[in-house]
Motif scaffolding. Structure first.
Motif, PDB file in Angstrom:
ATOM      1  N   GLY A 166      38.436  40.518  42.363  1.00  0.00           N
ATOM      2  CA  GLY A 166      37.130  39.582  42.477  1.00  0.00           C
ATOM      3  C   GLY A 166      35.692  40.081  42.309  1.00  0.00           C
ATOM      4  O   GLY A 166      34.893  39.615  42.095  1.00  0.00           O
ATOM      5  N   LEU A 167      35.644  41.191  43.238  1.00  0.00           N
ATOM      6  CA  LEU A 167      34.268  41.926  43.086  1.00  0.00           C
ATOM      7  C   LEU A 167      33.882  42.147  41.632  1.00  0.00           C
ATOM      8  O   LEU A 167      32.913  42.357  41.160  1.00  0.00           O
ATOM      9  CB  LEU A 167      34.243  43.028  44.032  1.00  0.00           C
ATOM     10  N   ALA A 168      34.721  42.898  40.979  1.00  0.00           N
ATOM     11  CA  ALA A 168      34.600  43.452  39.469  1.00  0.00           C
ATOM     12  C   ALA A 168      34.336  42.262  38.555  1.00  0.00           C
ATOM     13  O   ALA A 168      33.426  42.330  37.709  1.00  0.00           O
ATOM     14  CB  ALA A 168      35.773  44.378  38.906  1.00  0.00           C
ATOM     15  N   THR A 169      34.926  41.142  38.681  1.00  0.00           N
ATOM     16  CA  THR A 169      34.711  40.029  37.880  1.00  0.00           C
ATOM     17  C   THR A 169      33.577  38.893  38.273  1.00  0.00           C
ATOM     18  O   THR A 169      33.471  37.958  37.594  1.00  0.00           O
ATOM     19  CB  THR A 169      36.068  39.374  37.586  1.00  0.00           C
ATOM     20  N   GLY A 170      33.058  39.163  39.522  1.00  0.00           N
ATOM     21  CA  GLY A 170      32.272  38.295  40.330  1.00  0.00           C
ATOM     22  C   GLY A 170      32.902  36.816  40.502  1.00  0.00           C
ATOM     23  O   GLY A 170      31.910  35.967  40.784  1.00  0.00           O
ATOM     24  N   TRP A 172      33.955  35.123  43.259  1.00  0.00           N
ATOM     25  CA  TRP A 172      34.001  35.202  44.908  1.00  0.00           C
ATOM     26  C   TRP A 172      34.977  34.353  45.631  1.00  0.00           C
ATOM     27  O   TRP A 172      35.595  34.893  46.458  1.00  0.00           O
ATOM     28  CB  TRP A 172      32.519  34.819  45.318  1.00  0.00           C
ATOM     29  N   SER A 173      35.498  33.426  44.942  1.00  0.00           N
ATOM     30  CA  SER A 173      36.681  32.623  45.687  1.00  0.00           C
ATOM     31  C   SER A 173      37.846  33.571  45.711  1.00  0.00           C
ATOM     32  O   SER A 173      38.814  33.448  46.673  1.00  0.00           O
ATOM     33  CB  SER A 173      37.057  31.367  44.711  1.00  0.00           C
ATOM     34  N   PHE A 174      38.045  34.252  44.609  1.00  0.00           N
ATOM     35  CA  PHE A 174      39.187  35.385  44.579  1.00  0.00           C
ATOM     36  C   PHE A 174      38.961  36.265  45.496  1.00  0.00           C
ATOM     37  O   PHE A 174      39.895  36.862  46.350  1.00  0.00           O
ATOM     38  CB  PHE A 174      39.416  35.972  43.110  1.00  0.00           C
ATOM     39  N   PHE A 175      37.826  37.058  45.575  1.00  0.00           N
ATOM     40  CA  PHE A 175      37.418  38.031  46.721  1.00  0.00           C
ATOM     41  C   PHE A 175      37.548  37.326  47.957  1.00  0.00           C
ATOM     42  O   PHE A 175      38.426  38.160  48.802  1.00  0.00           O
ATOM     43  CB  PHE A 175      35.940  38.452  46.459  1.00  0.00           C
ATOM     44  N   PHE A 176      37.055  36.210  48.564  1.00  0.00           N
ATOM     45  CA  PHE A 176      37.283  35.841  49.717  1.00  0.00           C
ATOM     46  C   PHE A 176      38.916  35.528  50.264  1.00  0.00           C
ATOM     47  O   PHE A 176      39.216  35.718  51.366  1.00  0.00           O
ATOM     48  CB  PHE A 176      36.272  34.805  49.942  1.00  0.00           C
ATOM     49  N   GLY A 177      39.559  34.915  49.059  1.00  0.00           N
ATOM     50  CA  GLY A 177      40.764  34.428  49.646  1.00  0.00           C
ATOM     51  C   GLY A 177      41.854  35.588  49.607  1.00  0.00           C
ATOM     52  O   GLY A 177      42.501  35.623  50.687  1.00  0.00           O
ATOM     53  N   ALA A 178      41.425  36.711  48.801  1.00  0.00           N
ATOM     54  CA  ALA A 178      42.379  37.791  48.872  1.00  0.00           C
ATOM     55  C   ALA A 178      41.958  38.740  50.211  1.00  0.00           C
ATOM     56  O   ALA A 178      42.783  39.387  50.731  1.00  0.00           O
ATOM     57  CB  ALA A 178      42.230  38.727  47.413  1.00  0.00           C
TER      58      ALA A 178
END
Length: 437
Positions: A166-170, A172-178
């Protein structure tokens, strides 16, 4: 039957093992970095086996179990050390996974990645009961097989790597969910450890008063609420979405498929505030009043706040889709016709062919004077446009077969080929090599 003191390992030895697994330096740090890369590759190529392998070699469980034990025995120095090492491992995991996904040319969202972006209450149950099994196994003399199973079930490494994705691709929904799933696993494994330590009555390192014990309980209760409430809401949302999908499928089947309407296009948008069901049909056209009636029928299937949109022939994408489907049908029909014709020709060849070489070899043994041999089915034309088929055999030898020999040859051939009608013609060469009939 449920006595956990049976088979329990020495408590001092258990605490030493736990303290040893907390540190992230030397071998543990190398193993962590490699596990992160392995998990990231597995997620990137959508390989479940590789992701499971990364879970098995990951040492992330160490500081989480250490924090739970530290709370259980009120060893606050051990607690600080465990949390510090867990934070270090988390940062290392994020850095390595982010770098990998940033460098990797493949940034497609695979199913293995999607599975770690929407945690719910079921993930809490897995983390909690998996943590209980893990802690019980740690306290046993015989550690057994539960430890690898707990590493796979609680799945600490993949959510951390998905957060890096999520961080690498920008995204943010993936980042916070994971990241939320990772926190759920860490917190509830730690809470499960705390409860088992309390159940086994490990002696506290220091004597704490009732007020400090209440503070620990308050902190644990607050953590449970922080993790439980959002995940329960997400689980409820998932349940409602699955119910809505099931009701939509029932509506489409009962109202259209069962009535013989061929659906060539279907899309549902259930995430937005204005939910929508789009359908396209191969040949059926609907009037406005019919579409309005179907929209009313949606409520009979408990499909609320969802609009039915039927795409008619004027829609470009539907026209393109219909054309593709018709071309495919016509193309497959042509292929089917060609296959049938090929099969018919092969059948005809099989019916009209003979194993010439085998027959000739056998005939030479029985009739040594035989030189040339030919056999084939021939169509003979007769009066009134009638046609009949007969097998004709042509043989050649320096000396013609006598009448008795020729009859014997004909009977043998009829028996071998299971034929009733057979005509044998003989050819004989003269001295000038000219053929005489």
């Amino acid at each position: 039957m449920f006595n956990l003191h049976e088979g329990e390992d020495d408590r001092e030895k258990t605490l030493e093992i736990i303290k040893k697994n907390i540190d992230f330096q030397g071998a543990n740090l190398w193993i962590l970095a490699c596990a992160i890369i392995v998990a990231s590759v597995g997620l990137n190529v959508n390989s479940t086996a590789v992701v499971i392998g990364a879970m098995l070699i990951s040492p992330l469980m160490g500081p989480i179990v250490g924090a739970g034990f530290a709370l259980g025995v009120y060893d606050f120095n051990l607690l600080k050390k465990s949390l510090r090492n867990l934070a270090l491992a988390t940062v290392i995991g994020l850095v390595f996974s982010t770098l990998y996904f940033y460098i990797s040319p493949f940034k497609d969202v695979q199913s293995e990645i999607l599975a770690r972006t929407s945690p719910n209450i079921y993930d809490i149950l897995i983390a909690f009961f998996g943590g209980i099994v893990g802690v019980i196994a740690v306290t046993r003399v015989e550690k057994g097989n539960p430890i690898p199973g707990v590493a796979i079930a609680t799945a600490l490494m993949p959510p951390l790597c998905v957060a890096g994705f999520g961080l690498a691709t920008g995204n943010w929904s993936f980042f916070f969910g994971a990241a939320y799933l990772y926190c759920i696993n860490c917190v509830f494994i730690g809470i499960a450890t705390f409860l088992i330590v309390k159940y086994l009555k490990y002696p506290p390192k220091i004597q704490v008063d009732e007020r400090e014990q209440r503070q620990v309980r308050y902190i644990i209760s607050a953590l449970i609420l922080v993790m439980l409430l959002p995940s329960a809401y997400l689980a409820y949302t998932l349940y409602k979405e699955q119910e809505l999908k099931k009701n939509i499928e029932r509506f489409v089947t009962n109202e259209f498929v069962d009535n013989g309407f061929t659906i060539v296009y279907k899309r549902t948008d259930l995430k937005s505030a204005n939910k929508k069901l789009e359908l396209g049909f191969l040949s059926k056209r609907f009037e406005k009043d019919e579409i309005a009636l179907y929209n009313k029928k949606l409520k009979n299937y408990n499909v609320d706040n969802t609009k039915l949109v039927i795409l008619q022939d004027s829609t470009d994408r539907l026209l393109t889709l219909k054309g593709d489907i018709l071309n495919e049908i016509q193309g497959s029909q042509k292929i089917d016709d060609r296959d049938i014709r090929i099969a018919e020709l092969r059948n005809e060849i099989a019916l009209n062919s003979f194993d010439d070489v085998s027959i000739y070899s056998e005939a030479k043994i029985l009739f040594p004077t035989l030189e040339k041999f030919s056999i084939a089915n021939h169509n003979f034309l007769m009066k009134k446009d009638s046609v009949f088929k007969e097998t004709v055999v042509i043989i050649s030898s320096e000396k013609p077969l006598e009448k008795e020999e020729a009859k014997k040859f004909e009977d043998w051939l009829k028996s071998k080929l299971a034929l009733q009608n057979l005509q044998v013609l003989q050819e004989q060469r003269d001295l000038n090599k000219k053929v005489k009939k």
